[in-house]
Each structure stands twice: as structure tokens, then as C-alpha cells.
Design a protein around this motif. Sequence first.
Motif, PDB file in Angstrom:
ATOM      1  N   GLN A  27       0.847  -1.196   0.000  1.00 54.86           N
ATOM      2  CA  GLN A  27       0.000   0.000   0.000  1.00 54.86           C
ATOM      3  C   GLN A  27       0.883   1.247   0.000  1.00 54.86           C
ATOM      4  O   GLN A  27       2.077   1.171   0.328  1.00 54.86           O
ATOM      5  CB  GLN A  27      -0.896   0.001   1.243  1.00 54.86           C
ATOM      6  CG  GLN A  27      -1.934  -1.101   1.256  1.00 54.86           C
ATOM      7  CD  GLN A  27      -2.693  -1.101   2.567  1.00 54.86           C
ATOM      8  OE1 GLN A  27      -2.308  -1.756   3.532  1.00 54.86           O
ATOM      9  NE2 GLN A  27      -3.775  -0.339   2.598  1.00 54.86           N
ATOM     10  N   PRO A  28       0.306   2.415  -0.342  1.00 56.28           N
ATOM     11  CA  PRO A  28       1.107   3.643  -0.275  1.00 56.28           C
ATOM     12  C   PRO A  28       1.414   4.018   1.170  1.00 56.28           C
ATOM     13  O   PRO A  28       0.649   3.686   2.085  1.00 56.28           O
ATOM     14  CB  PRO A  28       0.212   4.694  -0.951  1.00 56.28           C
ATOM     15  CG  PRO A  28      -1.167   4.157  -0.854  1.00 56.28           C
ATOM     16  CD  PRO A  28      -1.039   2.669  -0.886  1.00 56.28           C
ATOM     17  N   LYS A  59       4.585   4.305  -3.505  1.00 55.25           N
ATOM     18  CA  LYS A  59       3.231   3.920  -3.909  1.00 55.25           C
ATOM     19  C   LYS A  59       2.945   2.503  -3.418  1.00 55.25           C
ATOM     20  O   LYS A  59       1.817   2.159  -3.078  1.00 55.25           O
ATOM     21  CB  LYS A  59       3.115   3.994  -5.426  1.00 55.25           C
ATOM     22  CG  LYS A  59       1.718   3.759  -5.953  1.00 55.25           C
ATOM     23  CD  LYS A  59       1.694   3.793  -7.475  1.00 55.25           C
ATOM     24  CE  LYS A  59       1.968   5.185  -7.992  1.00 55.25           C
ATOM     25  NZ  LYS A  59       1.814   5.263  -9.477  1.00 55.25           N
ATOM     26  N   THR A  80      -0.677   5.076   4.407  1.00 60.97           N
ATOM     27  CA  THR A  80      -1.635   6.155   4.141  1.00 60.97           C
ATOM     28  C   THR A  80      -2.670   5.669   3.132  1.00 60.97           C
ATOM     29  O   THR A  80      -2.455   4.673   2.419  1.00 60.97           O
ATOM     30  CB  THR A  80      -0.927   7.406   3.590  1.00 60.97           C
ATOM     31  OG1 THR A  80      -0.262   7.061   2.362  1.00 60.97           O
ATOM     32  CG2 THR A  80       0.096   7.942   4.572  1.00 60.97           C
ATOM     33  N   ASP A  81      -3.783   6.390   3.077  1.00 58.04           N
ATOM     34  CA  ASP A  81      -4.845   5.988   2.153  1.00 58.04           C
ATOM     35  C   ASP A  81      -4.488   6.317   0.713  1.00 58.04           C
ATOM     36  O   ASP A  81      -4.858   5.581  -0.202  1.00 58.04           O
ATOM     37  CB  ASP A  81      -6.156   6.687   2.525  1.00 58.04           C
ATOM     38  CG  ASP A  81      -6.705   6.179   3.849  1.00 58.04           C
ATOM     39  OD1 ASP A  81      -6.421   5.010   4.192  1.00 58.04           O
ATOM     40  OD2 ASP A  81      -7.404   6.939   4.541  1.00 58.04           O
ATOM     41  N   THR A  82      -3.799   7.438   0.511  1.00 61.90           N
ATOM     42  CA  THR A  82      -3.482   7.874  -0.849  1.00 61.90           C
ATOM     43  C   THR A  82      -2.030   8.309  -0.936  1.00 61.90           C
ATOM     44  O   THR A  82      -1.369   8.558   0.076  1.00 61.90           O
ATOM     45  CB  THR A  82      -4.371   9.061  -1.268  1.00 61.90           C
ATOM     46  OG1 THR A  82      -4.064  10.186  -0.436  1.00 61.90           O
ATOM     47  CG2 THR A  82      -5.836   8.727  -1.163  1.00 61.90           C
ATOM     48  N   GLU A  83      -1.551   8.420  -2.154  1.00 65.59           N
ATOM     49  CA  GLU A  83      -0.187   8.885  -2.382  1.00 65.59           C
ATOM     50  C   GLU A  83      -0.045  10.354  -1.989  1.00 65.59           C
ATOM     51  O   GLU A  83       1.006  10.792  -1.540  1.00 65.59           O
ATOM     52  CB  GLU A  83       0.164   8.693  -3.855  1.00 65.59           C
ATOM     53  CG  GLU A  83       1.646   8.646  -4.127  1.00 65.59           C
ATOM     54  CD  GLU A  83       1.952   8.247  -5.554  1.00 65.59           C
ATOM     55  OE1 GLU A  83       3.143   8.229  -5.890  1.00 65.59           O
ATOM     56  OE2 GLU A  83       1.015   7.957  -6.312  1.00 65.59           O
ATOM     57  N   LYS A  84      -1.112  11.126  -2.152  1.00 66.38           N
ATOM     58  CA  LYS A  84      -1.099  12.536  -1.765  1.00 66.38           C
ATOM     59  C   LYS A  84      -0.864  12.677  -0.266  1.00 66.38           C
ATOM     60  O   LYS A  84      -0.064  13.512   0.174  1.00 66.38           O
ATOM     61  CB  LYS A  84      -2.433  13.190  -2.159  1.00 66.38           C
ATOM     62  CG  LYS A  84      -2.508  14.671  -1.848  1.00 66.38           C
ATOM     63  CD  LYS A  84      -3.783  15.283  -2.394  1.00 66.38           C
ATOM     64  CE  LYS A  84      -4.986  14.808  -1.632  1.00 66.38           C
ATOM     65  NZ  LYS A  84      -6.235  15.482  -2.068  1.00 66.38           N
ATOM     66  N   GLU A  85      -1.529  11.832   0.536  1.00 64.86           N
ATOM     67  CA  GLU A  85      -1.316  11.861   1.983  1.00 64.86           C
ATOM     68  C   GLU A  85       0.118  11.464   2.325  1.00 64.86           C
ATOM     69  O   GLU A  85       0.712  11.991   3.270  1.00 64.86           O
ATOM     70  CB  GLU A  85      -2.307  10.925   2.671  1.00 64.86           C
ATOM     71  CG  GLU A  85      -3.754  11.393   2.613  1.00 64.86           C
ATOM     72  CD  GLU A  85      -4.692  10.401   3.262  1.00 64.86           C
ATOM     73  OE1 GLU A  85      -4.202   9.383   3.803  1.00 64.86           O
ATOM     74  OE2 GLU A  85      -5.915  10.636   3.233  1.00 64.86           O
ATOM     75  N   ASP A 116       1.411  12.013 -10.188  1.00 62.20           N
ATOM     76  CA  ASP A 116      -0.033  12.263 -10.120  1.00 62.20           C
ATOM     77  C   ASP A 116      -0.448  12.719  -8.722  1.00 62.20           C
ATOM     78  O   ASP A 116      -1.262  13.638  -8.572  1.00 62.20           O
ATOM     79  CB  ASP A 116      -0.798  10.998 -10.504  1.00 62.20           C
ATOM     80  CG  ASP A 116      -0.603  10.634 -11.969  1.00 62.20           C
ATOM     81  OD1 ASP A 116      -0.233  11.536 -12.750  1.00 62.20           O
ATOM     82  OD2 ASP A 116      -0.813   9.454 -12.325  1.00 62.20           O
ATOM     83  N   GLY A 117       0.120  12.075  -7.707  1.00 60.85           N
ATOM     84  CA  GLY A 117      -0.197  12.487  -6.336  1.00 60.85           C
ATOM     85  C   GLY A 117       0.289  13.896  -6.046  1.00 60.85           C
ATOM     86  O   GLY A 117      -0.388  14.672  -5.357  1.00 60.85           O
ATOM     87  N   ASP A 148      -2.131  16.344  -7.610  1.00 61.42           N
ATOM     88  CA  ASP A 148      -3.357  16.460  -6.806  1.00 61.42           C
ATOM     89  C   ASP A 148      -3.126  17.322  -5.578  1.00 61.42           C
ATOM     90  O   ASP A 148      -3.968  18.161  -5.213  1.00 61.42           O
ATOM     91  CB  ASP A 148      -3.843  15.076  -6.382  1.00 61.42           C
ATOM     92  CG  ASP A 148      -4.360  14.255  -7.562  1.00 61.42           C
ATOM     93  OD1 ASP A 148      -4.687  14.872  -8.600  1.00 61.42           O
ATOM     94  OD2 ASP A 148      -4.415  13.015  -7.442  1.00 61.42           O
TER      95      ASP A 148
END
Length: 621
Positions: A13-14, A33, A68-73, A322-323, A326
Motif C-alpha cells: 500500500q502507499p 506507492k 496512508t490511504d493515498t499517495e497525496k497523503e 499524479d499524487g 493532486d
Amino acid sequence: MELEDKLALLPSQPGVYLMKNGAGTVLYVGKAKNLRSRVRSYFRPSGDGRYRMQFLIPNVEDIEFLVTDTEKEALILENTLIKTHKPRFNVNFRDDKSYVNLRLDPRERYPRLTVVRRPGRDGALYFGPYASSQSVRETLRTLSRIFPLRLCTDHVFNARTRPCLYYQIHRCSAPCVPGHVTDDEYRAIVEQTALFLRGRDEELLKMLYCQVHEASQALRFEEAGRVYRRIRAIERTIERQKVTSAQDRDQDVFGFFREVDKVEIQRLTIRGGKLLGGKSDLFTGQVSPDAEILESYVNQYYAEGHDIPEEVLLPFDLEGRDGLADLLSERRGKRVGVLVPERGEKRGLVAMANKNAELSFRARREREHSQQAILQQIQERLHLRHLPRRIECFDMSNIQGTNPVGSMVVFTDGEPDKARYRKFQVKTVEGPDDFASMYEVLSRRYTRALEEDDLPDLIMVDGGKGQLNIAQAVLWELGIEGPDLVSIAKSRLKSERGGGDKRRTDERFFLPGRKNPVIFPANSPALLLLQRVRDEAHRFAITYHKARRAKATVHSALDDIPGVGPKRRRALLRHFGSVKAIAEASPEAIQEAGMVSRQLAETILQAVQREQHENVQSGDL
């Protein structure tokens, strides 16, 4: 749990991972990622495959990870952890004070441009960053000739009763005095200033030409002439700017150059298709792959609050591109394109940034080699045991013993290291005694340096043999033997024999155990560097002494009233403009302005009126 067991538990996971040594110190913070794939790649039997990782991996004895839930986080968390732990093998972007910005708050009734070091999230407009305060001053001078915004501080503005000199030379529209400019007219100037600083020149000129036409049609020829002069000034300024893009876009272009473990990252700032400036940063001891370094740098740079443009152009692709897009879009409130151009005009901009990164790296290395040679000259001439890569220089300042202070400036590899500068308020010495002041300052500094194992290569004191003996005594008492020690005595005018012409003597350097001073050849690079260090210590001490002296002399009755602290004092002075204006106000006005009770408002009024009366009696007013 063993390291192998932790590697087996890594999720796909990321998230963010922290590599630590045996003492628990964080060596490296990374983002991935896929945590399992990324981290396990470092510990494969064949190795990571990159020579530089050989310096990191053998020191890693523990790994922590945060999912984390997302790559941005993960990007946000990575930036926070790097700032917290300052890992040795990470790029740690330091928002040093060489970056400056212009601030304009349109919510104020009469906004003005101010220079700030760090943009805030307070609803104001920020323009920049500019590479230096000199470039900001040049911009402000240009703006004041074109857009007559007020230049004075709120305190001065509130106290004015007639226009100042800037109004007379057409650098200010005098909003401080009614009748010179309306609120709508001033608001229009503010909007035009913002458009100009954003690089929206065509939009601004179109608006101004419309104003000229409307004023001419209404026979307001004086107003039309004033606006037309503003147009001409803008057009002359635009002509001096280099157009880099045919597209009217806001872009940040990043260039990258690497040599072994040294990385130079160049940033070009383009606004409205015009190159406004650029800045490069050097990072040493980097073992991570290029993409990780650049992604971390870009993430940290924009996390500091710098202006986010429409497009960010990169020299190569990033795993988390991409993260990152965003995250930047969320911070900007509009879509941000994070692009890796492969052809055309944008690729040319990236190539230019890459070339500038390489040139900056080469120039920096040349300077380092030159400085190294100068430091070697100093070592040989002064017979030092160590190459003086880090020099600490001390100076004292006082006027007849009042407000005595000391300063310490630090030069590392021949350049000022301002993060290490220190100011000292002399606490135990009464009267003009430079020797005792020097003893106190050096004792305080090197007692702490000994505890922190933070000793320089060379200690230099401003003065002659007396100051040198004081410094030598302090080091002897503390048992410090490592650093070299020297004092520098200023040149002075000396009469020739027979009372003839005067000549200036050489700068003299005194060393422990040596009777005669060392004299450097006039204008030699080594002498000029040591003079520069001494002069910087003198400047720093004088500046601090002036600040303390000014603080001691600025005193009013407000400082002695119980219940009136710094915050209320500032509120009252900001509202009324001066202590005299407070003395002429009513208790109700003071109560409202200072957010105080009726009783305290009456106490304030009595105190300031009593002070004003005493000043009149003594002739101070």
C-alpha cells in the motif's frame, strides 16, 4: 523484531518508511506507492544496484513504516517527517532568508506593499519569491514610480495630518489626508499593482487605455495625461523583461544536475510568459535516486507556502507525479499540471533549467576551490595547526560602559554562516571594561561549545595582545586545546619621524607565544577575507548595541501602567498614532481602542496626560 521480519510484514500500500541506525536515529525518510516493493528492493541479495546506496544500507538496523490511504497523503506525511527528523541522507529544503516576497492585503482600506520572508495563509496576496532583498528593492522602486501606493507604516499613516514628500514627487497618492484620492481611485491602483506583479501586462494596459479614452471623452485631460504616463512607464518596464514563452502562462521550471553525491537543483520562475528570476540549491551527501530527490525537493518547496503556478515542468518523470499534482491543485484551489515535456518550447525551458543547474554547480565548485586556496594561505601565514574552515570572530560594543554587548560571527569555508551567529548581552560587567566583557562572552560561548562538542577551527578576537591574552586565559581555564587562536588589531594612522606626513599602518595579527605580529601583504586575498570576518563581527555588534540602546530610550507612561501589556500598548498606539494623541482622547475612545475597562481607560489617560505635562514643563515638547 528482527529487520528481516519487519520486511516480511510490509504491506503493498502507499505510505512512508523511516530507516534508522542502531541508536534509533532516522537516516532516511522515503515515500512509496507500494511500500513492500520499494523497501524490499533495497535489501535484495544483488543489492540496490546503485553505488551510492552502499553508504546508507549497511547502517540501517531498523525500519518503521506508516500506511496512508493515498499517495497525496504520503507526500504530506513525508514532508512533515523530514522537517521533524532532518535525516542525514534526505534532501532537506531549508527556506533560508534569501527568499523574499511582496505582500499586498486588499482587505485593508489603503493597502501597501510590504516585504516578507515567508508567505502566510491569511488571505493576502503574495508575489515572488525574489532571489534577494536587492531585487525586491529594485521592484519596489519601479512600482512606486508607476503605482502611487502609500509607502509609510500604519503608525506613521495614522499620525499624518498633511501629505509627505513622496506625494510631492508623485510617488504616493496621499490617502492619509482626505481630498487627495478617493477610496475607489486607490482601490483601482491596488488592482493595477496586483495585475502588474502577476505579469498580466496586456490585461493591465488594455484597462488603462480604456481609462485614458473615457477621461478624454469626459474632457478630464489632466487625469488622462496621468494615466497615459503610467502606461508609458509600464511599457518601458516590460521592454526590459525577457520573454521566454509565447504562451501567457505561470510556470515553475525545475532543472537537475548531479555529480556523485552532490545534487544541484535549479528553479526558474516564469509569470505571464516572462522570466522573473531563478535560484539554485546544492545538496551534498545524497544517496537516493534522482527521482526521489527531486520529488522530495518539489514537495518541500511548495509546502513552505511559495506561490503555486499553473504548470510545474520537470526534467524527468516521478513515481508520485499524479499524487504531487493532486496535492498542489488542492493547495492552489485550481488545477495544477505537473508535466515532463519531451519536445517543443516547454522542453526547451527544462533544458535551460538543466543547463543553469550545471553551470551553477560548476561555478560553486570553482568558488570552493578558490576559497580553499585562500584558507591554505591563512593557515601557512599564521602557522595554524588546522585549516580554518570554520572561523568564529568576536567583537564588543558599548558607549561609556552602557548597554555592553558582544557579537560572534561565523564563516564556514570563507562564507558567512549566519545561522550560527550569536549575540551576547553582557550581564556581569559594570562600566567600560572591554577585557572583562570579552572574558564573560568567551566563557559563556565556549562553556556551551564544550558541552555540545561544537568547537571551531579558528577563534579570532578583535583587538590586540590584551584581548588575545583574555581569550587564551578562557580556553586554558576550560581546558580547550583544539582551536587555533588569533587577534586582529586594526590599522591606525601614524606620524612619520620628525612630525611629517601621517601614514596608515598595516593590519596586525597577534598569535599566542609570539612577540611580533604577523603582517599580510597588502590586498592579499587572505588578508581581505580576515578583514571581512572582522568587519562583519563589528557590524553585527554595532547593530545589536544600537537596537538595545534604542529600546532603552523609547519609554512612555504606557510601559509603567499595570494591566497594560505589549499587546494593549500596540493596539493603543496603532489606533491613535502617538502617546500625545492618546492624551487628547476621551476615556470612552481609549476604552474602545484598547479593549480595557472604564477604570483602566481613565488610569491610562491620567498617566499619559501627567507625562505630557511633565515633558512640557521640562522643555522636551
